[in-house]
Design an enzyme around this catalytic site. Structure first.
Site, PDB file in Angstrom:
ATOM      1  N   SER A   4      11.886   1.634 -24.572  1.00 28.22           N
ATOM      2  CA  SER A   4      10.685   2.476 -24.614  1.00 28.22           C
ATOM      3  C   SER A   4      10.219   2.707 -26.036  1.00 28.22           C
ATOM      4  CB  SER A   4      10.940   3.829 -23.954  1.00 28.22           C
ATOM      5  OG  SER A   4       9.779   4.622 -24.096  1.00 28.22           O
ATOM      6  N   GLU A  29       6.785  10.394 -18.261  1.00 25.83           N
ATOM      7  CA  GLU A  29       5.656  10.044 -19.150  1.00 25.83           C
ATOM      8  C   GLU A  29       4.324  10.288 -18.403  1.00 25.83           C
ATOM      9  OE1 GLU A  29       6.007   6.102 -21.105  1.00 25.83           O
ATOM     10  OE2 GLU A  29       4.049   5.654 -20.234  1.00 25.83           O
ATOM     11  N   LYS A  64      15.095   4.341 -17.248  1.00 27.31           N
ATOM     12  CA  LYS A  64      13.829   4.006 -17.916  1.00 27.31           C
ATOM     13  C   LYS A  64      12.648   4.294 -16.990  1.00 27.31           C
ATOM     14  CE  LYS A  64      10.753   2.295 -20.777  1.00 27.31           C
ATOM     15  NZ  LYS A  64       9.493   2.138 -20.108  1.00 27.31           N
ATOM     16  N   HIS A  83      12.053   7.876 -16.997  1.00 28.26           N
ATOM     17  CA  HIS A  83      11.361   8.156 -18.271  1.00 28.26           C
ATOM     18  C   HIS A  83       9.852   7.964 -18.083  1.00 28.26           C
ATOM     19  CE1 HIS A  83       9.263   6.568 -21.798  1.00 28.26           C
ATOM     20  NE2 HIS A  83      10.016   7.370 -22.535  1.00 28.26           N
ATOM     21  N   ASN A  84       9.493   6.859 -17.443  1.00 32.84           N
ATOM     22  CA  ASN A  84       8.071   6.579 -17.254  1.00 32.84           C
ATOM     23  C   ASN A  84       7.425   7.565 -16.287  1.00 32.84           C
ATOM     24  OD1 ASN A  84       8.632   4.386 -18.873  1.00 32.84           O
ATOM     25  ND2 ASN A  84       7.253   3.039 -17.778  1.00 32.84           N
TER      26      ASN A  84
END
Ligand code: 6PG
Length: 508
Positions: free
Chosen positions: A140, A218, A211, A214-215
């Site tokens: 990232s 986000e 991940k 995480h997105n």
């Protein structure tokens, strides 16, 4: 594999896929003293890249390219470490198949794309059966992160991680002892010292799952900022440059983060075409998405995790994409006209608090989701470590992540972030303003789905009683789905023939 005798195995690592993320990652690795050999399906792209590196990059002596796939593999020292940076999905499978046919047992293949974690689990198993190590690593930080220090979330067998650890820890973003990013954007002079934003996440698909979350975070982080912006615009009539100042000021406090920082930057950008006004006011209001937010929400739905604010952020993008329908509906569906609100400073402070409280809920949902996933997929996730490696390099990097790191350090078994003393206090302090902002938005017809949804999560999570009693009764009424009783032990299920008089109760 029969090797070309003219090829020497000199490279420490190979990289396949020279789109911008691949190029930048290769440069970052070379900047840290490793010899990188690159390969691209279209040879022209590889030669262009190598020519450019030779002209411009201090790390040029440590970068080489190969046009032939077998020569590329042969030029890597054993055990080979090969990073794949191609389009997620079929593209990744094609490269893995090609590699699997020629690499040796003990070699390590790393997928640095935004792969779906279930694909990573499948690929890891297939390669493990052939004795090949496979690491699915979240990367990232966008283009700049890849070039000067991303946050890296590797998943896969520990053995494999140990092979790539020296490279991954060298190229990852670094933070100081207070968790603040240490940055250098000078080619050939990477940031020195500090703690690297990478750690082994867990087996097979764990890295790509983390991940993905995480997105998902986000998505909600961005949506919350957009709602704060929209409230300032709709209820205070603020211009972009004035809002930029507000975000810049917020960036000095608890909301300090990369996304707030870039928002302040974006809002002061003048329109380069018209030479007047602000660029943001000319950008079409339809959001795109590549799918990781949707995957996060789908996974939450599959496991029954109430990540409603995260899903709301995806739906907000979907709704924004219906531009033509919205334009037509705006002429026929009536609602209140947004009124300019007096008391600007007070409202700005309230929006700040609403944003902060909603953000706490969003992260609580993300960590709750990872907690469910670790049980589902038999991973052992270290949430303190995950928060730690998100402090620098990645898109959601924020001062806030240090607080999450501390919360999991103090209580590694924390069941919900909102319950950690620091966050509980923040929610208690900010909730009055948060409720006012949400009410004001509703009264004025300003859509703030993420603020509202996060508040519903907060209120739902802290509710001792919810109306699900009635819901269970409804389910039993029309479908004999049974219900448990408050005055009996959990696990005993009952059914009533609701429409009938007398209603005998049957234990199901
Ligand atoms: C990152 C980003 C990166 C990418 C997103 C964009 O961590 O560096 O998340 O992975 O920019 O996938 O996603 P959308 O196109 O779905 O907004």
């Amino acid at each position: 594999m029969t090797e070309n005798p003219n090829i020497q195995s000199v490279a420490d690592v190979g990289l396949v896929g020279l789109a911008v993320m691949g190029q930048n990652l290769a440069l970052n690795i070379a900047d840290h003293g490793f010899h990188v050999v690159v390969y691209n399906r279209t040879t022209e792209k590889m030669t262009e890249f190598i020519d450019k590196v030779k002209k411009e990059e201090p790390s040029a002596p440590r970068m080489s390219g190969q046009a032939d796939f077998k020569d590329f593999v042969a030029s890597i020292k054993r055990p080979r470490k090969i990073i794949i940076m191609v389009q997620a999905g079929k593209g990744t499978d094609a490269v893995i198949d090609q590699l699997a046919a020629i690499v040796d047992p003990g070699d390590v293949i790393v997928d640095g794309g935004n792969a779906q974690w279930t694909d990573t689990i499948r690929r890891e198993k297939t390669l493990r059966d052939k004795g090949i190590h496979f690491v699915g690593s979240g990367v990232s930080g966008g283009e700049l992160g890849a070039r000067f220090g991303p946050s890296l979330m590797p998943g896969g067998p520990l053995d494999a991680w140990n092979h790539i650890k020296p490279i991954w820890t060298a190229i990852a973003a670094k933070v100081d002892d207070k968790g603040r990013p240490i940055e250098s954007h000078i080619p050939g002079q990477p940031a020195q010292g500090g703690e690297p934003c990478t750690a082994h996440i867990g087996s097979d698909g764990a890295g790509h799952y983390v991940k993905m979350v995480h997105n998902g975070i986000e998505y909600i982080d961005m949506q919350l900022i957009c709602e704060a912006y929209f409230l300032m615009k709709s209820l205070l009539g603020m211009e972009a440059d004035e809002m930029s100042e507000v975000f810049a000021e917020w960036n000095q406090g608890v909301l300090s983060s990369y996304l707030i920082e870039i928002t302040a930057d974006i809002l002061q950008q003048r329109d380069p075409r018209k030479k007047k006004g602000f660029l943001v006011d000319y950008v079409l209001d339809t959001a795109g998405q590549k799918g990781t937010g949707k995957w996060t929400s789908t996974s939450a739905l599959d496991m029954g995790v109430p990540a409603n604010a995260m899903a709301e952020a995806v739906f907000a993008r979907c709704l924004s994409a219906l531009k033509d329908e919205r334009v037509a509906a705006s002429k026929t569906l009536k609602g209140p006209k947004a009124q300019k609100v007096k008391g600007k400073t007070k409202l700005l402070d309230a929006i700040h608090d609403a944003l902060y409280c909603s953000k706490i809920c969003a992260y609580a949902q993300g960590f709750q989701l990872m907690n469910a996933a670790q049980a589902e997929y038999h991973w052992t996730l270290d949430f303190g470590s995950i928060a730690r490696i998100w402090r620098g390099g990645c898109i959601i990097r924020a001062a806030f992540l240090q607080k999450i790191t501390d919360a999991y350090h103090d209580d590694p078994k924390l069941i919900n972030l909102m319950l950690a003393p620091y966050f509980r206090k923040a929610l208690h302090k900010g909730q009055e303003s948060w409720r006012k902002v949400v009410s004001l938005a509703a009264e004025n017809g300003v859509p703030c789905p993420a603020f509202m949804s996060a508040l519903a999560y907060f209120d739902g999570y802290r509710a001792k009683v919810l109306p699900a009693n009635l819901l269970q009764a409804q389910r039993d009424y029309f479908g004999a789905h049974t219900f448990e009783r408050l005055d009996d032990e959990r696990g005993r299920f009952f059914h009533v023939d609701w429409p009938e008089k007398g209603r005998p109760m049957i234990e199901a």
